[in-house]
Design an enzyme around this catalytic site. Structure first.
Site, PDB file in Angstrom:
ATOM      1  N   GLY A 143     -13.063  77.200 -24.011  1.00 57.62           N
ATOM      2  CA  GLY A 143     -13.050  75.918 -25.971  1.00 57.62           C
ATOM      3  C   GLY A 143     -14.387  76.824 -26.532  1.00 57.62           C
ATOM      4  N   CYS A 144     -15.272  76.120 -27.071  1.00 60.29           N
ATOM      5  CA  CYS A 144     -16.601  77.283 -27.085  1.00 60.29           C
ATOM      6  C   CYS A 144     -16.806  77.821 -26.096  1.00 60.29           C
ATOM      7  CB  CYS A 144     -17.136  75.506 -28.266  1.00 60.29           C
ATOM      8  SG  CYS A 144     -16.874  74.717 -28.860  1.00 60.29           S
ATOM      9  N   ALA A 145     -16.958  77.727 -24.808  1.00 60.69           N
ATOM     10  CA  ALA A 145     -17.374  78.470 -23.555  1.00 60.69           C
ATOM     11  C   ALA A 145     -17.030  79.063 -23.204  1.00 60.69           C
ATOM     12  CB  ALA A 145     -18.046  77.479 -22.488  1.00 60.69           C
TER      13      ALA A 145
END
Length: 353
Positions: A143-145
């Site tokens: 995801g965003c990481a």
């Protein structure tokens, strides 16, 4: 014995799809789609104004999102748009470094917004000009990481084989998760935030090319937080999960976690000249400044990227890093992002003479 040279970032580059969506246009389109529940939509609608987003990019024109779409339609859009963005971002990074695709030894592909088997780098290999013997490492679920964790992984792979060239490509088509039939707060928030984009980086160890060393990376996962962020998988595709409000969680918990992340990378807080953060939303940026003890407004590049591109998930942090490195800056930058898990990821970069 001479110590091995740290992995170096040779280039970082970005790519965006062709369709520019203005936030005002997205708001009007969402109001039309959810018109049968107008009163409820109007109560949630301020999220569009408060998201800190002026425009974002999409692989599809805005009219596409008004039509019903299931797995087949979303997957076709992901494969076509994802491959094009993969190639564009990778080629931009290669051009910046003065290298060819045939120079690449390992490809790390980070993407969590669609499913592709064969994976994106395999589909893009011939068009890009990758060698038949290139090592392929597709990564899903960050995801965003993903941009930060992916850069740390690329650095570890480069360090393990000095002289080899590692290409990291992050591709996310977040807008394809839009659900016109799903009237939920999470879906409305995602509609107000998400954009599409790609970013790439080239990493190599064992020589002195590149003006930035990647000196360390670390991750922290908070127990009992699996439901904060992720995907629900159903017959229609991937549906966003925002079970808890992320800004207050970040403000309360990130600061303490960052102390541990820095320590594992051999750094103290006073060593960090700048934090380069994934801008998940306007409220998230403010929470990050408070949690990290930064002056209000310090994360100016993050706000600019969010305003222009929206939240693109994994590539967004690399969009920020690209702009941070264009400025004369501090000796040490820590790139950081939060993502499903719920996880904080960090990567330390040091400018070298």
């Amino acid at each position: 014995m001479t110590a091995p040279l740290s992995p170096r970032l040779l280039s970082v580059a970005t790519a965006s799809p062709p369709h520019v969506l203005h936030q005002s246009e997205v708001t009007m389109r969402a109001r039309d789609i959810f018109g049968r529940r107008q009163g409820e939509f109007d109560r949630i609608a301020p999220v569009f104004e408060n998201a800190g987003i002026r425009t974002r990019r999409s692989v599809q024109p805005i009219a596409w999102y008004s039509e019903p779409a299931g797995w087949p339609e979303r997957t076709r859009a992901y494969l076509e748009g994802g491959c094009d963005l993969f190639i564009a971002a990778a080629q931009n990074a290669l051009d910046k470094a003065g290298l060819q695709a045939s120079d690449v030894d390992t490809v790390v592909t980070v993407s969590s917004t669609g499913i592709a088997t064969p994976s994106l780098e395999a589909r893009a290999a011939e068009r890009l000009g990758l060698r038949p013997d290139v090592a392929r490492i597709p990564v899903f679920g960050l995801g965003c990481a993903g941009g930060v964790t992916g850069l740390g992984l690329a650095a570890k792979l480069a360090k393990a084989t000095p002289g080899s060239l590692v290409l990291l490509v992050c591709v996310e088509l977040c807008t394809l998760s839009f659900r016109g039939e799903a009237f939920s707060k999470a879906n409305i928030v995602a509609t107000a935030l998400f954009g599409d984009g790609a970013a790439a980086a080239l990493v190599r160890a064992g020589d002195r090319d590149g003006a930035v060393e990647i000196t360390g990376s670390a991750e922290h996962q908070w127990p009992g937080t699996l439901d904060i962020m992720g995907w629900d998988v159903d017959a229609e595709g991937l549906g966003v999960v925002f079970a808890k409000s992320i800004p207050p969680f970040a403000e309360e918990h990130l600061g303490a976690a960052m102390e541990g992340l820095l320590a594992r990378m051999g750094l103290a807080r006073e060593d960090v000249g700048r934090f380069a953060c994934h801008p998940g939303g306007a409220k998230v940026i403010t929470a990050l400044e408070r949690s990290l003890g930064l002056p209000q407004g310090e994360l100016d590049i993050e706000r600019d990227v969010l305003s222009e591109f929206g939240n693109m998930s994994a590539p967004t942090a690399l969009f920020v890093l690209d702009r941070v490195l264009e400025r004369p800056g501090p000796d040490v930058t820590v790139l950081t992002a939060m993502g499903p898990g719920f996880t904080a990821s960090a990567c330390a970069l040091a400018r070298v003479a």
